[in-house]
Design a protein around this motif. Sequence first.
Motif, PDB file in Angstrom:
ATOM      1  N   UNK A   1      10.817   2.143  -0.676  1.00 46.24           N
ATOM      2  CA  UNK A   1       9.503   1.534  -0.444  1.00 46.24           C
ATOM      3  C   UNK A   1       9.350   0.297  -1.323  1.00 46.24           C
ATOM      4  N   UNK A   2       9.751   0.405  -2.600  1.00 46.17           N
ATOM      5  CA  UNK A   2       9.607  -0.721  -3.534  1.00 46.17           C
ATOM      6  C   UNK A   2      10.461  -1.911  -3.105  1.00 46.17           C
ATOM      7  N   UNK A   3      11.638  -1.631  -2.536  1.00 44.61           N
ATOM      8  CA  UNK A   3      12.545  -2.705  -2.106  1.00 44.61           C
ATOM      9  C   UNK A   3      11.887  -3.664  -1.109  1.00 44.61           C
ATOM     10  N   UNK A   4      11.006  -3.119  -0.283  1.00 45.08           N
ATOM     11  CA  UNK A   4      10.337  -3.927   0.756  1.00 45.08           C
ATOM     12  C   UNK A   4       9.598  -5.111   0.111  1.00 45.08           C
ATOM     13  N   UNK A   5       9.063  -4.891  -1.075  1.00 48.19           N
ATOM     14  CA  UNK A   5       8.192  -5.893  -1.703  1.00 48.19           C
ATOM     15  C   UNK A   5       8.885  -6.663  -2.827  1.00 48.19           C
TER      16      UNK A   5
ATOM     17  N   UNK B   1       0.902  -1.164   0.000  1.00 50.41           N
ATOM     18  CA  UNK B   1       0.000   0.000   0.000  1.00 50.41           C
ATOM     19  C   UNK B   1       0.941   1.214   0.000  1.00 50.41           C
ATOM     20  N   UNK B   2       0.469   2.330   0.518  1.00 43.83           N
ATOM     21  CA  UNK B   2       1.381   3.479   0.671  1.00 43.83           C
ATOM     22  C   UNK B   2       2.155   3.395   1.991  1.00 43.83           C
ATOM     23  N   UNK B   3       1.965   2.284   2.725  1.00 36.98           N
ATOM     24  CA  UNK B   3       2.577   2.135   4.052  1.00 36.98           C
ATOM     25  C   UNK B   3       4.092   2.370   4.034  1.00 36.98           C
ATOM     26  N   UNK B   4       4.808   1.701   3.094  1.00 35.19           N
ATOM     27  CA  UNK B   4       6.275   1.833   3.080  1.00 35.19           C
ATOM     28  C   UNK B   4       6.705   3.200   2.542  1.00 35.19           C
ATOM     29  N   UNK B   5       5.930   3.739   1.612  1.00 29.41           N
ATOM     30  CA  UNK B   5       6.219   5.085   1.103  1.00 29.41           C
ATOM     31  C   UNK B   5       6.153   6.101   2.255  1.00 29.41           C
TER      32      UNK B   5
END
Length: 257
Positions: A206-210, A192-196
């Motif tokens: 943020x993208x790296x998390x997923x 979601x926007x959580x990591x952003x």
Amino acid sequence: PLNISGWTVLITGASSGFGEAMAWRFAEAGCRLVLLARRQDRLESLRDQLQFTYHVPVHIIQLDVRNIDEVDLLPHHLPEEFAEVDILVNNAGLALGTAAVQDNSMDDAVTMIETNVTAVIAMTKAFVQGMIERNRGHIVNISSIAGQEAYGGGSVYCATKHALAAFTTATRHDLVGTNIRVTSISPGAAQTEFSLVRFKGDQEKADEVYQGFDPLTAEDIADNVLYACTRPEHVQIADILVLATNQASAKGIARVH
Ligand code: NDP
Ligand code: 8X3
């Protein structure tokens, strides 16, 4: 399943992620919606799309849930047709940063505590009074796997979700003699926007998390919320812990492709 068509549902944090996905699912189920967040433009566009698609009544509220004086007055400020909230989803929340304890920003810590904990206490107090009077209602708190285990770099976020877990259990105790149900949903990694938000706008981080695994989606969590809310009246879903398939714990993620 229980027919919740015509029920009034208030969702905090409805401008993105889980909250937005839930709004779509509750609208599909024929519910009247009260959608709350800080970003008014997002809420207006969501309201218009929901009304166009499902023709359900939607009321939007621009509010920072940390403003607990306003939260206290919310039930009295709702238009009459939305005033009797049947389902309250305490979803607004955030993590800020991944600092170790010696580096914690106290500003970030206070923001997380006020948003993830204090605001939920205030929202619950404000809306449970009417639920008790009507002897009807459902409170859904969006917790996290971070409410069941703690990890380095997440001290404050994990502490807020552990606090929320305790508050949710205590809420269930306080309401045990009523028809009001209390549910906790504890998701693992969901895109979601959580990591952003956690990385303060750094999309690459943020993208790296997923990367390398299939994370949960907002729709997966909305499914769980709808499941809990549509069980027969004698069934109280207490807690759902839902992880991505390649995830065994908060940080136990296998990156397989
Ligand atoms: P998003 O960042 O996509 O959504 C968060 C929502 O909360 C937004 O609508 C935001 O709206 C709202 N919000 C944040 N702060 C405030 C505030 N002060 N006042 C009002 N609204 C606020 O993240 P998610 O959908 O992923 O997060 C929803 C919940 O799920 C959070 O409680 C989070 O902790 C939890 N969670 C998330 C997981 C994940 O991996 N994504 C896993 C487990 C739990 P706006 O900015 O417009 O105010
Ligand atoms: C969000 C999931 O693992 O980043 O609550 O804490 S995690």
